[in-house]
Motif scaffolding. Structure first.
Motif, PDB file in Angstrom:
ATOM      1  N   LEU A 108       0.784  -1.296   0.022  1.00 13.82           N
ATOM      2  CA  LEU A 108      -0.138  -0.048  -0.051  1.00 13.82           C
ATOM      3  C   LEU A 108       0.852   1.207   0.054  1.00 13.82           C
ATOM      4  N   GLY A 120     -13.194   0.998  -0.660  1.00 13.15           N
ATOM      5  CA  GLY A 120     -12.287   0.072  -0.853  1.00 13.15           C
ATOM      6  C   GLY A 120     -12.508  -1.495  -0.378  1.00 13.15           C
ATOM      7  N   GLN A 137     -15.082  -3.153  -2.759  1.00 17.32           N
ATOM      8  CA  GLN A 137     -14.930  -3.241  -4.402  1.00 17.32           C
ATOM      9  C   GLN A 137     -14.495  -4.887  -4.798  1.00 17.32           C
ATOM     10  N   ALA A 190     -11.471  -2.597  -8.537  1.00 20.29           N
ATOM     11  CA  ALA A 190     -10.376  -1.871  -7.788  1.00 20.29           C
ATOM     12  C   ALA A 190      -9.276  -1.768  -8.839  1.00 20.29           C
ATOM     13  N   ARG A 191      -9.043  -2.735  -9.681  1.00 13.20           N
ATOM     14  CA  ARG A 191      -8.059  -2.591 -10.817  1.00 13.20           C
ATOM     15  C   ARG A 191      -8.273  -1.504 -11.675  1.00 13.20           C
ATOM     16  N   LEU A 202      -7.392   1.539  -9.506  1.00 15.97           N
ATOM     17  CA  LEU A 202      -6.090   2.005  -9.108  1.00 15.97           C
ATOM     18  C   LEU A 202      -5.162   2.095 -10.529  1.00 15.97           C
ATOM     19  N   GLY A 261      -3.839   5.637 -11.544  1.00 16.56           N
ATOM     20  CA  GLY A 261      -2.836   6.362 -10.953  1.00 16.56           C
ATOM     21  C   GLY A 261      -1.556   5.880 -11.708  1.00 16.56           C
ATOM     22  N   PRO A 319       0.370   2.997 -11.570  1.00 14.05           N
ATOM     23  CA  PRO A 319       1.339   2.636 -10.961  1.00 14.05           C
ATOM     24  C   PRO A 319       2.467   1.782 -11.338  1.00 14.05           C
ATOM     25  N   LEU A 323       0.887  -2.531 -10.427  1.00 12.35           N
ATOM     26  CA  LEU A 323      -0.749  -2.510 -10.333  1.00 12.35           C
ATOM     27  C   LEU A 323      -1.132  -3.946  -9.644  1.00 12.35           C
ATOM     28  N   LEU A 327      -0.614  -3.604  -5.782  1.00 19.85           N
ATOM     29  CA  LEU A 327      -1.704  -2.771  -5.293  1.00 19.85           C
ATOM     30  C   LEU A 327      -3.131  -3.429  -5.372  1.00 19.85           C
ATOM     31  N   VAL A 328      -3.424  -4.123  -6.240  1.00 17.82           N
ATOM     32  CA  VAL A 328      -4.700  -4.886  -6.262  1.00 17.82           C
ATOM     33  C   VAL A 328      -4.893  -5.900  -5.365  1.00 17.82           C
ATOM     34  N   ARG A 332      -5.453  -4.377  -2.025  1.00 16.48           N
ATOM     35  CA  ARG A 332      -6.627  -3.991  -1.695  1.00 16.48           C
ATOM     36  C   ARG A 332      -7.596  -5.105  -1.389  1.00 16.48           C
TER      37      ARG A 332
END
Length: 282
Positions: free
Chosen positions: A86, A113, A116, A121-122, A125, A128, A130, A133, A136-137, A140
């Motif tokens: 995160l 969140g 989701q 969520a993908r 996210l 941004g 990232p 990815l 991050l997914v 979450r």
């Protein structure tokens, strides 16, 4: 990152995971490819996780524990690893969220969140851009495990009606996301209300906020701006947030009417579409 020989297991949860995976694998006399065959993945993936080039998943961790007889070591580590993915500014909130006994949230733009789907969520996210990815997914999705506890936090979410209409990820993703919200209609610990467009102006036009309550710690209010998050336990801020939330709850549809609206939007806006040139039959 540096190769496995120079990994510092104290540098991060991910570094420790990679270091420990290699140590355990070698202790069992297995090459990367051999371990991969046992846990149904490639040796290349094992190597990438050992060198922190790939983020492990919970499924991978559980299979490693079963294959190496490590008594749940990697299944316990994976929570720390995923939380470490995160954003740094968000981690303190995630830690407090996991300890809360009551979570109430108002969301003006997006589904909260914890509610989701992975696909939604993908899509969120990805905006941004990232570097990782997938990590991050996965992080979450890991956050959502607090709702699977034997005694999860009591949670109350108020979603602006705009959240239902914004087509994040496309029609199929939104249909799945709204179906996910409806699954909570019978959930013992979760309540979802929709603030309808007809409510007009309301007490939180300036944005979303979360209120966390704890058994023995002060309440916390969390808000976000463009690039970071902010938590405060200031009593005056807490009282003002509680006042605003009470007004939002009063203006929102009931839980039952909210589910009806979600269902209607899901079918009318994100339902099956006729093929080009196809006419409806009366």
């Amino acid at each position: 990152m540096a190769n496995i020989q120079s990994l510092d297991p104290s540098a991060s949860p991910l570094d420790y995971y990679g270091w420990e995976l290699r140590r355990q694998r070698e202790a069992h006399g297995l090459k990367q490819g051999q371990l991969g065959e046992i846990i149904f993945c490639t040796g290349s993936l094992v190597g990438q996780i050992e060198t922190t080039k790939k983020i492990p998943t919970r499924d991978f961790s559980e299979r490693v524990d079963a294959a190496l007889g490590t008594d749940g070591v990697f299944s316990r580590l994976i929570g720390l690893v995923l939380r470490s993915q995160l954003p740094n500014w968000f981690q303190p909130y995630a830690e407090m969220e996991a300890k809360a006994t009551y979570i109430s949230t108002y969301q003006a733009q997006l589904v909260y969140g914890l509610l989701q789907t992975e696909e939604y969520a993908r899509a969120v996210l990805a905006t941004g851009m990232p570097d990782d990815l997938d990590g991050l997914v996965a992080a979450r999705m890991e956050r959502q495990r607090i709702l699977e506890r034997e005694q999860p936090p009591l949670a109350w979410a108020i979603l602006d009606e705009a959240v239902l209409h914004r087509p994040v990820g496309g029609r199929e993703v939104m249909r799945g996301q709204l179906a996910r919200l409806l699954e909570f209609a019978e959930h013992r610990w979760m309540r979802i209300q929709v603030l309808p467009f007809r409510a007009g102006e309301h007490t939180s036009l300036d944005g979303a906020f979360n209120l966390l309550r704890f058994d023995s710690d002060p309440d916390i209010i969390y808000t976000e701006d463009l690039i970071s998050g902010h938590m405060t336990a200031n009593p005056e801020t807490i009282r003002e947030a509680a006042r605003r939330y009470a007004h939002l709850q009063a203006a929102a549809l009931s839980v039952e009417d909210s589910a009806t609206l979600i269902t209607r939007v899901m079918e009318e806006r994100y339902g099956e579409q006729p093929a080009p040139g196809e006419r409806a039959v009366a």
